[in-house]
Design a protein around this motif. Structure first.
Motif, PDB file in Angstrom:
ATOM      1  N   LEU A  60      13.431  34.693  -0.561  1.00  0.00           N
ATOM      2  CA  LEU A  60      14.690  33.961  -0.411  1.00  0.00           C
ATOM      3  C   LEU A  60      15.649  34.696   0.516  1.00  0.00           C
ATOM      4  O   LEU A  60      16.294  34.083   1.378  1.00  0.00           O
ATOM      5  CB  LEU A  60      15.345  33.768  -1.781  1.00  0.00           C
ATOM      6  CG  LEU A  60      15.029  32.483  -2.544  1.00  0.00           C
ATOM      7  CD1 LEU A  60      15.680  32.523  -3.919  1.00  0.00           C
ATOM      8  CD2 LEU A  60      15.476  31.256  -1.764  1.00  0.00           C
ATOM      9  N   LEU A  61      15.760  36.003   0.345  1.00  0.00           N
ATOM     10  CA  LEU A  61      16.666  36.789   1.187  1.00  0.00           C
ATOM     11  C   LEU A  61      16.275  36.666   2.657  1.00  0.00           C
ATOM     12  O   LEU A  61      17.118  36.388   3.523  1.00  0.00           O
ATOM     13  CB  LEU A  61      16.639  38.254   0.749  1.00  0.00           C
ATOM     14  CG  LEU A  61      17.413  39.241   1.634  1.00  0.00           C
ATOM     15  CD1 LEU A  61      18.891  38.871   1.702  1.00  0.00           C
ATOM     16  CD2 LEU A  61      17.219  40.671   1.133  1.00  0.00           C
ATOM     17  N   VAL A  62      15.001  36.848   2.942  1.00  0.00           N
ATOM     18  CA  VAL A  62      14.530  36.747   4.322  1.00  0.00           C
ATOM     19  C   VAL A  62      14.705  35.329   4.846  1.00  0.00           C
ATOM     20  O   VAL A  62      15.084  35.109   6.003  1.00  0.00           O
ATOM     21  CB  VAL A  62      13.049  37.194   4.407  1.00  0.00           C
ATOM     22  CG1 VAL A  62      12.492  36.945   5.803  1.00  0.00           C
ATOM     23  CG2 VAL A  62      12.916  38.664   4.040  1.00  0.00           C
ATOM     24  N   GLY A  63      14.454  34.346   3.990  1.00  0.00           N
ATOM     25  CA  GLY A  63      14.608  32.950   4.392  1.00  0.00           C
ATOM     26  C   GLY A  63      16.033  32.611   4.766  1.00  0.00           C
ATOM     27  O   GLY A  63      16.278  31.942   5.778  1.00  0.00           O
ATOM     28  N   TRP A  64      16.998  33.064   3.962  1.00  0.00           N
ATOM     29  CA  TRP A  64      18.399  32.793   4.283  1.00  0.00           C
ATOM     30  C   TRP A  64      18.784  33.385   5.635  1.00  0.00           C
ATOM     31  O   TRP A  64      19.477  32.745   6.425  1.00  0.00           O
ATOM     32  CB  TRP A  64      19.308  33.357   3.183  1.00  0.00           C
ATOM     33  CG  TRP A  64      19.475  32.459   2.001  1.00  0.00           C
ATOM     34  CD1 TRP A  64      18.982  32.641   0.745  1.00  0.00           C
ATOM     35  CD2 TRP A  64      20.191  31.218   1.972  1.00  0.00           C
ATOM     36  NE1 TRP A  64      19.327  31.599  -0.073  1.00  0.00           N
ATOM     37  CE2 TRP A  64      20.082  30.710   0.644  1.00  0.00           C
ATOM     38  CE3 TRP A  64      20.901  30.481   2.907  1.00  0.00           C
ATOM     39  CZ2 TRP A  64      20.671  29.496   0.261  1.00  0.00           C
ATOM     40  CZ3 TRP A  64      21.487  29.276   2.508  1.00  0.00           C
ATOM     41  CH2 TRP A  64      21.365  28.797   1.219  1.00  0.00           C
ATOM     42  N   ILE A  65      18.326  34.593   5.905  1.00  0.00           N
ATOM     43  CA  ILE A  65      18.662  35.230   7.184  1.00  0.00           C
ATOM     44  C   ILE A  65      18.046  34.458   8.344  1.00  0.00           C
ATOM     45  O   ILE A  65      18.705  34.173   9.351  1.00  0.00           O
ATOM     46  CB  ILE A  65      18.178  36.692   7.184  1.00  0.00           C
ATOM     47  CG1 ILE A  65      18.997  37.514   6.186  1.00  0.00           C
ATOM     48  CG2 ILE A  65      18.281  37.301   8.584  1.00  0.00           C
ATOM     49  CD1 ILE A  65      18.499  38.933   6.004  1.00  0.00           C
ATOM     50  N   GLY A  66      16.784  34.091   8.200  1.00  0.00           N
ATOM     51  CA  GLY A  66      16.105  33.403   9.288  1.00  0.00           C
ATOM     52  C   GLY A  66      16.623  31.992   9.521  1.00  0.00           C
ATOM     53  O   GLY A  66      16.945  31.612  10.657  1.00  0.00           O
ATOM     54  N   PHE A  67      16.741  31.204   8.479  1.00  0.00           N
ATOM     55  CA  PHE A  67      17.162  29.811   8.648  1.00  0.00           C
ATOM     56  C   PHE A  67      18.624  29.701   9.061  1.00  0.00           C
ATOM     57  O   PHE A  67      18.993  28.764   9.779  1.00  0.00           O
ATOM     58  CB  PHE A  67      16.887  29.017   7.373  1.00  0.00           C
ATOM     59  CG  PHE A  67      15.441  28.644   7.191  1.00  0.00           C
ATOM     60  CD1 PHE A  67      14.790  27.857   8.128  1.00  0.00           C
ATOM     61  CD2 PHE A  67      14.726  29.098   6.090  1.00  0.00           C
ATOM     62  CE1 PHE A  67      13.457  27.521   7.978  1.00  0.00           C
ATOM     63  CE2 PHE A  67      13.389  28.762   5.928  1.00  0.00           C
ATOM     64  CZ  PHE A  67      12.755  27.975   6.875  1.00  0.00           C
ATOM     65  N   CYS A  68      19.465  30.616   8.604  1.00  0.00           N
ATOM     66  CA  CYS A  68      20.855  30.612   9.085  1.00  0.00           C
ATOM     67  C   CYS A  68      20.896  30.846  10.592  1.00  0.00           C
ATOM     68  O   CYS A  68      21.644  30.177  11.317  1.00  0.00           O
ATOM     69  CB  CYS A  68      21.666  31.688   8.366  1.00  0.00           C
ATOM     70  SG  CYS A  68      22.242  31.219   6.725  1.00  0.00           S
ATOM     71  N   ALA A  69      20.092  31.788  11.064  1.00  0.00           N
ATOM     72  CA  ALA A  69      20.050  32.065  12.503  1.00  0.00           C
ATOM     73  C   ALA A  69      19.582  30.847  13.279  1.00  0.00           C
ATOM     74  O   ALA A  69      20.189  30.460  14.288  1.00  0.00           O
ATOM     75  CB  ALA A  69      19.132  33.259  12.778  1.00  0.00           C
ATOM     76  N   PHE A  70      18.507  30.215  12.810  1.00  0.00           N
ATOM     77  CA  PHE A  70      17.961  29.062  13.525  1.00  0.00           C
ATOM     78  C   PHE A  70      18.938  27.887  13.519  1.00  0.00           C
ATOM     79  O   PHE A  70      19.119  27.207  14.536  1.00  0.00           O
ATOM     80  CB  PHE A  70      16.634  28.630  12.898  1.00  0.00           C
ATOM     81  CG  PHE A  70      15.563  29.674  12.955  1.00  0.00           C
ATOM     82  CD1 PHE A  70      15.509  30.576  14.006  1.00  0.00           C
ATOM     83  CD2 PHE A  70      14.618  29.779  11.948  1.00  0.00           C
ATOM     84  CE1 PHE A  70      14.519  31.554  14.066  1.00  0.00           C
ATOM     85  CE2 PHE A  70      13.625  30.744  12.002  1.00  0.00           C
ATOM     86  CZ  PHE A  70      13.575  31.634  13.052  1.00  0.00           C
ATOM     87  N   ALA A  71      19.557  27.635  12.361  1.00  0.00           N
ATOM     88  CA  ALA A  71      20.456  26.478  12.252  1.00  0.00           C
ATOM     89  C   ALA A  71      21.687  26.647  13.127  1.00  0.00           C
ATOM     90  O   ALA A  71      22.044  25.751  13.908  1.00  0.00           O
ATOM     91  CB  ALA A  71      20.864  26.274  10.795  1.00  0.00           C
ATOM     92  N   VAL A  72      22.358  27.784  13.015  1.00  0.00           N
ATOM     93  CA  VAL A  72      23.597  27.989  13.775  1.00  0.00           C
ATOM     94  C   VAL A  72      23.294  28.048  15.264  1.00  0.00           C
ATOM     95  O   VAL A  72      23.993  27.426  16.083  1.00  0.00           O
ATOM     96  CB  VAL A  72      24.315  29.263  13.302  1.00  0.00           C
ATOM     97  CG1 VAL A  72      25.566  29.521  14.157  1.00  0.00           C
ATOM     98  CG2 VAL A  72      24.706  29.138  11.837  1.00  0.00           C
ATOM     99  N   TYR A  73      22.245  28.780  15.642  1.00  0.00           N
ATOM    100  CA  TYR A  73      21.904  28.854  17.058  1.00  0.00           C
ATOM    101  C   TYR A  73      21.489  27.493  17.591  1.00  0.00           C
ATOM    102  O   TYR A  73      21.871  27.108  18.709  1.00  0.00           O
ATOM    103  CB  TYR A  73      20.784  29.863  17.299  1.00  0.00           C
ATOM    104  CG  TYR A  73      20.308  29.875  18.734  1.00  0.00           C
ATOM    105  CD1 TYR A  73      21.008  30.573  19.706  1.00  0.00           C
ATOM    106  CD2 TYR A  73      19.177  29.157  19.120  1.00  0.00           C
ATOM    107  CE1 TYR A  73      20.594  30.568  21.025  1.00  0.00           C
ATOM    108  CE2 TYR A  73      18.761  29.141  20.431  1.00  0.00           C
ATOM    109  CZ  TYR A  73      19.467  29.851  21.378  1.00  0.00           C
ATOM    110  OH  TYR A  73      19.047  29.820  22.697  1.00  0.00           O
ATOM    111  N   GLY A  74      20.691  26.742  16.838  1.00  0.00           N
ATOM    112  CA  GLY A  74      20.236  25.434  17.301  1.00  0.00           C
ATOM    113  C   GLY A  74      21.384  24.480  17.546  1.00  0.00           C
ATOM    114  O   GLY A  74      21.418  23.773  18.551  1.00  0.00           O
ATOM    115  N   VAL A  75      22.365  24.464  16.631  1.00  0.00           N
ATOM    116  CA  VAL A  75      23.533  23.602  16.812  1.00  0.00           C
ATOM    117  C   VAL A  75      24.353  24.074  18.012  1.00  0.00           C
ATOM    118  O   VAL A  75      24.814  23.258  18.823  1.00  0.00           O
ATOM    119  CB  VAL A  75      24.388  23.594  15.533  1.00  0.00           C
ATOM    120  CG1 VAL A  75      25.704  22.859  15.772  1.00  0.00           C
ATOM    121  CG2 VAL A  75      23.625  22.934  14.383  1.00  0.00           C
TER     122      VAL A  75
END
Length: 310
Positions: free
Chosen positions: A275-290
């Motif tokens: 979960l910890l790794v997932g939050w870091i990765g998906f936050c990066a992808f979501a914010v950068y993608g937008v």
């Protein structure tokens, strides 16, 4: 000519879908999706031929835009296919990868044909993007900081989320990482960190004036205008993949954090570590993608006249 292009693309799209359906090849894991793809291609053929005969009338433009939206959905995760081909042993499904690529091409083609023939009016002056867009670029850049730090800890042999660098390298080998990926790791480099750096470079090139001319270290092209499609193609591809991937991932992690769904540990020692790794990765992808989508839209509008300043 544009109508013929749409009709030709639609025929290829229909052939891919029908071929997969008839041959028992599931697309995205769904056996019936091949026939749906074939239907979209058949409609594209009809719309393209109508454009040839009648011209790009408003109803046909709306039909083209509707088809474009469907093909954008079909192109989802094309960027992941490209990354897998570079750093992995191969894509999981050649049929899916072919659909991704053909959908991405069709989305660009359909959007171009649907665009009104009158010259587009630039909403922003040529030059740097507005302050709001540059703030979005800052957010997209900073979102990668925790992700890059996490990856560098592992590649340099440290421990994060209960997993050390040696375990992550073993997981990479077990998951079929390519020789290029493993060689980079042996040099203390991580492939995703390099891709993140390229992504940030692209992001700022879209919002700053220097992104509109070739840099000084390209002797032949130095100072010449950059064609609009050159930065927009990877930008649209990245935004269409990373933004929905990140947002959907965050939604899933939210449910997992709340206990509504169960997350598997995968290569980690516990679900909490995953979960910890997932939050870091998906936050990066979501914010950068937008942020990339916002920057690409700004770049498109600022260069809409098609004339690049030298």
């Amino acid at each position: 000519m544009n109508g013929w292009g749409v009709a030709g693309w639609g025929a290829a799209y229909a052939a891919l879908g029908a071929g997969c359906a008839a041959g028992g090849q599931a697309l995205f894991g769904l056996a019936w999706l091949g026939w749906a793809v074939a239907a979209v291609g058949a409609v594209a053929v009809a719309v393209g031929l109508a454009v040839v005969r009648l011209g790009p009338q408003p109803p046909l433009r709306r039909a083209l835009l509707a088809l474009c939206a469907l093909t954008v959905a079909g192109a989802f995760s094309l960027l992941m296919d490209v990354i897998t081909l570079i750093f992995g042993q191969g894509v999981d499904s050649r049929a899916d990868a072919g659909l991704h690529a053909l959908s991405a091409f069709g989305a660009v083609l359909l959007a171009g044909v649907a665009r009104p023939g009158r010259p587009a009016r630039a909403a922003e002056p040529v030059g740097p993007a507005s302050r709001r867009v540059q703030l979005a670029a800052c957010a997209g850049t900073l979102a990668f900081a925790p992700y890059v730090a996490m990856k560098l800890v592992w590649v340099l042999g440290g421990t994060f989320a209960g997993t050390d660098g040696a375990e992550m390298r073993a997981a990479s080998e077990r998951n079929g990482a390519s020789g290029i990926w493993l060689t980079l790791e042996s040099w203390g480099l991580d492939g995703t960190v390099l891709l993140a750096a390229l992504g940030v470079f692209l992001l700022w090139g879209l919002v700053r004036p220097w992104g509109r001319v070739f840099p000084r270290w390209t002797p032949v092209l130095r100072g010449r205008p950059v064609p609009r499609w050159l930065p927009l193609t990877p930008a649209l591809l990245g935004a269409a993949t990373l933004a929905p991937y990140g947002v959907l991932g965050l939604g899933y992690l939210s449910l997992a954090t709340a206990g509504a769904v169960t997350i598997r540990p995968g290569d980690f020692h516990s679900a909490a570590d995953a979960l910890l790794v997932g939050w870091i990765g998906f936050c990066a992808f979501a914010v950068y993608g937008v942020a990339l989508a916002v920057a690409a839209r700004s770049y498109w509008r600022r260069t809409a006249s098609g004339r690049q300043a030298p």
